[in-house]
Design a protein around this motif. Sequence first.
Motif, short mmCIF file in Angstrom:
data_model
loop_
_atom_site.label_atom_id
_atom_site.label_comp_id
_atom_site.label_asym_id
_atom_site.label_seq_id
_atom_site.Cartn_x
_atom_site.Cartn_y
_atom_site.Cartn_z
N ASN A 1 -34.12 91.08 9.04
CA ASN A 1 -34.23 91.95 7.86
C ASN A 1 -35.10 93.18 8.13
OD1 ASN A 1 -32.58 90.34 6.30
ND2 ASN A 1 -34.25 89.16 5.42
N GLU B 1 -37.31 87.68 2.48
CA GLU B 1 -36.07 87.21 1.87
C GLU B 1 -36.45 86.16 0.84
OE1 GLU B 1 -31.68 85.77 3.40
OE2 GLU B 1 -32.77 87.38 4.37
N ARG B 2 -35.53 85.88 -0.06
CA ARG B 2 -35.82 84.88 -1.07
C ARG B 2 -36.20 83.55 -0.41
NH1 ARG B 2 -31.64 82.48 -5.65
NH2 ARG B 2 -33.23 81.46 -6.92
N ASN C 1 -28.53 86.37 4.18
CA ASN C 1 -29.31 85.13 4.25
C ASN C 1 -29.49 84.72 5.71
OD1 ASN C 1 -29.46 85.02 1.40
ND2 ASN C 1 -27.45 84.07 1.31
N SER C 2 -29.19 83.46 6.03
CA SER C 2 -29.32 82.98 7.42
C SER C 2 -27.94 82.66 7.98
CB SER C 2 -30.22 81.75 7.47
OG SER C 2 -31.53 82.08 7.15
N THR D 1 -34.72 85.28 10.59
CA THR D 1 -34.23 85.98 9.41
C THR D 1 -35.15 87.12 9.00
OG1 THR D 1 -33.05 84.02 8.64
CG2 THR D 1 -33.53 85.71 7.00
N THR D 2 -36.47 86.89 9.05
CA THR D 2 -37.41 87.96 8.73
C THR D 2 -37.27 89.11 9.71
OG1 THR D 2 -38.98 86.39 7.78
CG2 THR D 2 -39.85 88.53 8.44
N GLN E 1 -42.22 84.09 -0.54
CA GLN E 1 -41.87 84.90 -1.71
C GLN E 1 -42.93 84.75 -2.80
OE1 GLN E 1 -38.20 83.71 -3.58
NE2 GLN E 1 -38.19 85.44 -5.00
#
Length: 470
Positions: free
Chosen positions: A126, A325-326, A143-144, A122-123, A330
Amino acid sequence: MIALTLAEIAAITGGDLRLVDPDTAETTVSGVVDTDSRKMTSGGVFIAKPGAETDGHHFVAAAVDGGASLAIVEHIVDAPVSQVVVADAVAALADLARAVVARVRAEGQLKIVGITGSNGKTTTKNLLARILEDEGETIAPINSYNNEVGAPVTMLRITESTRYLVSEFGAAGPGSIAHLAGLVEPDVAVVLMVGMAHAGGFGGIEETAKAKAELIAASRSGGAAVLNIDDSRVAAMRDAATAHRMNIVGFGQDGAADVRATDVQVAADGTRAVITTAEASLPLHLKVLGAHHITNALAAIAAAGVLGVPLADAIARIETVQVAERWRMQPLGNDRVRIINDAYNASPDSMAAALRTLAQITGPDERTVAVLGAMSELGESAGEEHDRIGLLAVRLNIRRIVVVGPEARRLYLSVVGEGSWDSEAVHLPDQDTAYEYLRTELRDGDRVLVKSSNSVGLRHLGDRLGELFS
């Protein structure tokens, strides 16, 4: 989604079209496609996905209220909407995604990047999306969204003007990455790492490696394989990529990497490194916390380079990203008590990386506090891996270790067995108890990591702590 007639959708999915009213029904749709009725907008297509706990067929009427013009169902539903009746709604969703991507790709502009790995998907997604969005219209998962529903839903967001589709592929089991990647046949395949995440579902780490390698075989022959050569199991995928006539780009801190990071330095304001390619050698200040995210940045830069983005542009764009991402490393709280909420997911590798980051960013006059929950889906390795994390936390001299939940008791026992006792380590039954404990325990100068698998839900505890010290 691109505009399709209802008859085309029925043909693509092999379904039976039932028009709500042949005289007045819309015959073309181009709205959102989703399994969530709450996300419907005018002209949307609702996929009535059956489930063990909730059945999408019960929400067709709600989807219509939201603007849906078509429902793809497994049986006719009493609702005022045209319906395509199929044998398998999820399979129909995949068929629709495959057809739409093929149609847009035939126009000649669309390039597709597929990303997989035990951690960091995910990172990386993004970061890469941030690089590419300045080049042209870019679609990437929310998101994922990387499973049998989320991946095709993301694919169906493309339009004729989309230049890049970044797809993230998770593995539910052997064959799942092959299936998802096979829907789009990526031009660029990015493999980040092979770790213990979900290893219990595959029967061990070697089987996990085979699952990740499915992305190579499912990608376009003649495309590019972007491989983490710091990971021996990923580096071993070179042979498969060569056999598939793919150009290989290696990234990592290894001196042989085509895209390489050196002089990595971790601080509370992010991680600095020097990024070197055949093109140039430039500094990077990644504001996303943790040295492990340098690997994700290298992957994004390497993939972008394959697509023609200069190194200087890629770095400048990545440096604008504040949070991956949240719930992923974070930063929350304030200067007195800083919270790092990294509890969206956890594996032995990501847990160890987060603990090391906590130790690295905490000053000599500050106190490290780790709030840890269980790591799921590890199978027979679960006990041993929780032991290993407990030992690491003590050896990193984490000053307070707060273990939450019965599933993580093994981690707590490992901490105690290593020599951390009394108030240095506590085991608490649930989030509420942990919150009350931490509300009075935390003090000025504390640097707090909250980390667990998603199913444990400690991300919500992290949010509460962030609000408490905001």
